[in-house]
Design a protein around this motif. Structure first.
Motif, PDB file in Angstrom:
ATOM      1  N   ILE A 182       0.728  -1.088   0.002  1.00  0.00           N
ATOM      2  CA  ILE A 182      -0.058  -0.094  -0.055  1.00  0.00           C
ATOM      3  C   ILE A 182       0.855   1.236   0.136  1.00  0.00           C
ATOM      4  N   SER A 183       1.966   1.329   0.800  1.00  0.00           N
ATOM      5  CA  SER A 183       2.845   2.541   0.910  1.00  0.00           C
ATOM      6  C   SER A 183       3.606   2.721  -0.558  1.00  0.00           C
ATOM      7  N   ARG A 184       3.916   1.483  -1.045  1.00  0.00           N
ATOM      8  CA  ARG A 184       4.645   1.576  -2.276  1.00  0.00           C
ATOM      9  C   ARG A 184       3.831   1.750  -3.404  1.00  0.00           C
ATOM     10  N   LEU A 185       2.562   1.379  -3.261  1.00  0.00           N
ATOM     11  CA  LEU A 185       1.489   1.872  -4.425  1.00  0.00           C
ATOM     12  C   LEU A 185       1.264   3.198  -4.671  1.00  0.00           C
ATOM     13  N   GLU A 186       1.272   3.856  -3.194  1.00  0.00           N
ATOM     14  CA  GLU A 186       0.926   5.268  -3.180  1.00  0.00           C
ATOM     15  C   GLU A 186       2.145   5.965  -3.622  1.00  0.00           C
ATOM     16  N   SER A 187       3.309   5.510  -3.461  1.00  0.00           N
ATOM     17  CA  SER A 187       4.503   6.406  -3.887  1.00  0.00           C
ATOM     18  C   SER A 187       4.874   6.037  -5.519  1.00  0.00           C
ATOM     19  N   GLY A 188       4.108   5.097  -5.908  1.00  0.00           N
ATOM     20  CA  GLY A 188       4.410   4.612  -7.548  1.00  0.00           C
ATOM     21  C   GLY A 188       5.577   4.042  -7.605  1.00  0.00           C
ATOM     22  N   GLU A 189       6.024   3.277  -6.343  1.00  0.00           N
ATOM     23  CA  GLU A 189       7.250   2.369  -6.734  1.00  0.00           C
ATOM     24  C   GLU A 189       7.068   0.940  -6.871  1.00  0.00           C
ATOM     25  N   LEU A 190       5.660   0.507  -6.898  1.00  0.00           N
ATOM     26  CA  LEU A 190       5.463  -0.940  -6.850  1.00  0.00           C
ATOM     27  C   LEU A 190       5.523  -1.385  -8.353  1.00  0.00           C
ATOM     28  N   ARG A 191       6.537  -2.138  -8.599  1.00  0.00           N
ATOM     29  CA  ARG A 191       6.812  -2.528  -9.929  1.00  0.00           C
ATOM     30  C   ARG A 191       7.085  -4.257  -9.927  1.00  0.00           C
ATOM     31  N   PRO A 192       5.937  -4.844 -10.376  1.00  0.00           N
ATOM     32  CA  PRO A 192       6.066  -6.291 -10.048  1.00  0.00           C
ATOM     33  C   PRO A 192       7.495  -6.902 -11.017  1.00  0.00           C
TER      34      PRO A 192
ATOM     35  N   LEU B  90       0.174 -24.805 -15.577  1.00  0.00           N
ATOM     36  CA  LEU B  90      -0.364 -23.344 -16.314  1.00  0.00           C
ATOM     37  C   LEU B  90       0.778 -22.381 -16.165  1.00  0.00           C
ATOM     38  N   LYS B  91       1.337 -21.781 -17.197  1.00  0.00           N
ATOM     39  CA  LYS B  91       2.613 -20.994 -17.073  1.00  0.00           C
ATOM     40  C   LYS B  91       1.905 -19.468 -17.388  1.00  0.00           C
ATOM     41  N   ALA B  92       2.634 -18.723 -16.559  1.00  0.00           N
ATOM     42  CA  ALA B  92       2.107 -17.278 -16.436  1.00  0.00           C
ATOM     43  C   ALA B  92       3.249 -16.660 -16.500  1.00  0.00           C
ATOM     44  N   ARG B  93       3.145 -15.147 -16.973  1.00  0.00           N
ATOM     45  CA  ARG B  93       4.411 -14.178 -16.610  1.00  0.00           C
ATOM     46  C   ARG B  93       3.964 -13.224 -15.803  1.00  0.00           C
ATOM     47  N   VAL B  94       4.323 -13.550 -14.362  1.00  0.00           N
ATOM     48  CA  VAL B  94       3.795 -12.824 -13.439  1.00  0.00           C
ATOM     49  C   VAL B  94       4.995 -12.689 -12.144  1.00  0.00           C
ATOM     50  N   ASP B  95       4.822 -11.680 -11.292  1.00  0.00           N
ATOM     51  CA  ASP B  95       5.706 -11.698 -10.049  1.00  0.00           C
ATOM     52  C   ASP B  95       4.853 -12.661  -9.118  1.00  0.00           C
ATOM     53  N   PRO B  96       5.824 -13.956  -8.768  1.00  0.00           N
ATOM     54  CA  PRO B  96       5.245 -14.868  -7.997  1.00  0.00           C
ATOM     55  C   PRO B  96       4.742 -14.574  -6.551  1.00  0.00           C
ATOM     56  N   LEU B  97       5.665 -13.685  -5.830  1.00  0.00           N
ATOM     57  CA  LEU B  97       5.208 -13.256  -4.555  1.00  0.00           C
ATOM     58  C   LEU B  97       3.924 -12.375  -4.435  1.00  0.00           C
ATOM     59  N   ARG B  98       3.849 -11.481  -5.281  1.00  0.00           N
ATOM     60  CA  ARG B  98       2.847 -10.765  -5.652  1.00  0.00           C
ATOM     61  C   ARG B  98       1.345 -11.501  -5.924  1.00  0.00           C
TER      62      ARG B  98
ATOM     63  N   LEU C  40      -1.217  -3.838 -12.796  1.00  0.00           N
ATOM     64  CA  LEU C  40       0.109  -3.633 -12.951  1.00  0.00           C
ATOM     65  C   LEU C  40       0.771  -4.724 -13.880  1.00  0.00           C
ATOM     66  N   HIS C  41       0.072  -6.017 -13.617  1.00  0.00           N
ATOM     67  CA  HIS C  41       0.614  -6.952 -14.681  1.00  0.00           C
ATOM     68  C   HIS C  41      -0.139  -7.085 -15.868  1.00  0.00           C
ATOM     69  N   GLY C  42      -1.105  -5.881 -15.892  1.00  0.00           N
ATOM     70  CA  GLY C  42      -1.790  -6.009 -17.325  1.00  0.00           C
ATOM     71  C   GLY C  42      -3.131  -6.984 -17.500  1.00  0.00           C
ATOM     72  N   GLY C  43      -3.373  -7.363 -16.154  1.00  0.00           N
ATOM     73  CA  GLY C  43      -4.551  -8.291 -16.249  1.00  0.00           C
ATOM     74  C   GLY C  43      -5.707  -7.540 -15.546  1.00  0.00           C
ATOM     75  N   GLN C  44      -6.813  -8.278 -15.266  1.00  0.00           N
ATOM     76  CA  GLN C  44      -8.182  -7.708 -14.878  1.00  0.00           C
ATOM     77  C   GLN C  44      -8.530  -8.541 -13.472  1.00  0.00           C
ATOM     78  N   ILE C  45      -9.457  -8.115 -12.807  1.00  0.00           N
ATOM     79  CA  ILE C  45      -9.971  -8.481 -11.708  1.00  0.00           C
ATOM     80  C   ILE C  45     -11.535  -8.030 -11.472  1.00  0.00           C
ATOM     81  N   TRP C  46     -12.463  -9.009 -11.280  1.00  0.00           N
ATOM     82  CA  TRP C  46     -13.696  -8.403 -11.136  1.00  0.00           C
ATOM     83  C   TRP C  46     -14.421  -9.743 -10.253  1.00  0.00           C
ATOM     84  N   ALA C  47     -15.445  -9.148 -10.064  1.00  0.00           N
ATOM     85  CA  ALA C  47     -16.376 -10.319  -8.825  1.00  0.00           C
ATOM     86  C   ALA C  47     -17.980 -10.421  -9.542  1.00  0.00           C
TER      87      ALA C  47
END
Lengths: 308, 139
Positions: free
Chosen positions: A145-155, A190-198, A279-286
């Motif tokens: 949250i703090s990194r998202l605020e400062s725009g530092e979060l880059r997966p 199932l392969k994906a290009r992602v940041d595994p921790l995120r 940030l990964h270029g994906g989408q999320i919805w409910a």
């Protein structure tokens, strides 16, 4: 002849006087015109000055309103932040309470030689380990949250297999609850290009929500879907209390918590999840199926291997 | 002593339950105020350890509903991570509080305090009952 002369002189004088008067009158007229123009000019200036004053008045009102609006926003932001900190403190203290309690209980029992069987100690250590995971996830959310605020979060994206990663999280969540059955349905790999921790964080949040919002227990189903249009799909389905329609559009907002706060969590999970996924270029919805509960769907960029 | 432990976090219920059971008490658990209210009817406890933030029916709602009922009430001890634990305890007329994360020793000290108190209360209730029986005069 003299009479005529005089009269003529008189006439000439009178004529001169008249001419003079005409000149004077003309001059007076010019001066009057000038005065009139001056007056018009002054009136115009007065009008402009009035106009400017009026505009200044409006501007001042606007600035005041703007200032008030900003002050209200700042106050609101401060309030939200304080509330958030208080919720965060509470949420962090809960796993800490469990950690401390279980550790001290185990120590007490060891002192009394009271460990009826070693499985009890193992169980205690497993609980401790799980609570540490939970705390770790909360801390990760706070840092994000703090990194998202400062725009530092880059997966940091790598090609990974989602199946073992998801299975690990599913098993961890299952071991934390007796009232729910957490299952995974997925292809072999199932392969994906992602940041595994995120992505672990996102999965953890979705599963945590699914469990938290089915207080009576029940099934929680995770489904991994083969790539389509370059995206893989993850769905988390629960059969719990769902979300009231009025709150659904705010679900992924920051600090939002559906229904009453007592349900726990930082209220960040879905917001952080959304930011990470986007940030990964994906989408999320409910989605909220007819038979109750919720389904949260995430799409992420597929790995670069052939799709077939 | 029969102790009712109310907390929406299962792992907290877990260790509190085991801790008091180790001391020889009977432990009942509830993950929300609604379940807790039912239990107080079917298996009245001698002491209630109460978390405040729970789904469905929270600690405040439970305390209000429980104390509004007629009949004797078990003492409430608030278990909370909030900073103002003492204020919360006062607000709901609780007999004590435990601030999370609390030490096991503090938990057991609270339990012991109420055990002695309930023991003393039982004795004095018995004495009063004896007196009432011995004194045959009516109003």
């Amino acid at each position: 002849m003299r009479e005529q002369q005089r009269t003529t002189d008189q006439l000439i004088q009178e004529l001169d006087a008249l001419r003079q008067r005409v000149v004077d009158l003309e001059r007076a007229e010019v001066e009057r015109q000038q005065a009139m123009e001056e007056r018009s000019r002054l009136l115009r200036e007065l009008k402009q000055a009035n106009e400017r004053l009026f505009q200044a008045g409006i501007r001042e009102r606007e600035l005041t309103e703007e200032a008030e609006r900003r002050a209200a926003e700042a106050e609101q932001a401060l309030r939200l932040r304080e509330e958030f900190l208080s919720v965060a403190a509470h949420e962090l203290k809960t796993p800490l309470t469990s950690l401390k309690g279980h550790a001290e209980l185990a120590m007490r029992r060891l002192e009394r030689q009271d460990m009826r069987d070693p499985d009890q100690l193992r169980h205690t250590l497993e609980v401790i380990d799980r609570q540490v995971d939970r705390l770790a996830n909360l801390v990760a959310q706070l840092l994000d949250i703090s990194r998202l605020e400062s725009g530092e979060l880059r997966p940091g994206r790598r090609e990974i297999d989602l199946v073992p990663l998801t299975r690990r999280i599913v098993q961890a969540m299952q071991s934390g609850t007796a009232r729910h059955t957490v299952t995974l349905s997925a292809p072999e790999s199932l392969k994906a290009r992602v940041d595994p921790l995120r992505i672990e964080e996102v999965l953890y949040n979705l599963l945590d929500n699914a469990i938290r919002y089915s207080p009576k227990g029940g099934p929680v189903q995770v489904e991994l879907g083969a790539p389509e249009k370059g995206l893989v799909r993850i769905a988390v389905r629960d059969h719990g209390i769902g979300v009231p329609p009025a709150q659904r559009e705010h679900l992924f907002d920051r600090f939002f918590q559906a229904s009453r706060r007592p349900a726990g969590g930082l209220g960040l999970g879905l917001y952080v999840a959304r930011r990470i996924v986007e940030l990964h270029g994906g989408q999320i919805w409910a989605e909220f199926p007819e038979d109750g509960g919720s389904r949260f769907v995430v799409t992420l960029p597929a790995g670069t291997v052939k799709e077939e | 002593m029969r102790i009712l432990i109310v907390d929406d976090d299962e792992s907290i219920l877990d260790f509190v339950c085991e801790a008091v059971a180790d001391e020889g008490h009977e432990a009942l658990t509830a993950t929300d105020g609604a379940i807790a209210l039912d239990l107080t009817r079917t298996q009245p406890p001698d002491l209630i350890l109460l978390d405040m933030r729970m789904p469905i029916v929270d600690g405040w709602a439970f305390a209000e509903a429980y104390q509004a009922r007629p009949g004797p009430h078990a003492p409430l001890v608030v278990m909370t991570a909030a900073r103002d634990a003492a204020d919360i305890a006062n607000d709901i007329h609780a007999a004590g509080y435990l601030a999370k994360p609390f030490a096991l020793d503090d938990l057991l000290a609270v339990v012991e305090r109420f055990q002695r108190r309930s023991h003393v209360e039982m004795q004095s209730t018995r004495r009063l009952q004896q007196q009432a029986r011995g004194d045959g005069r009516h109003r």
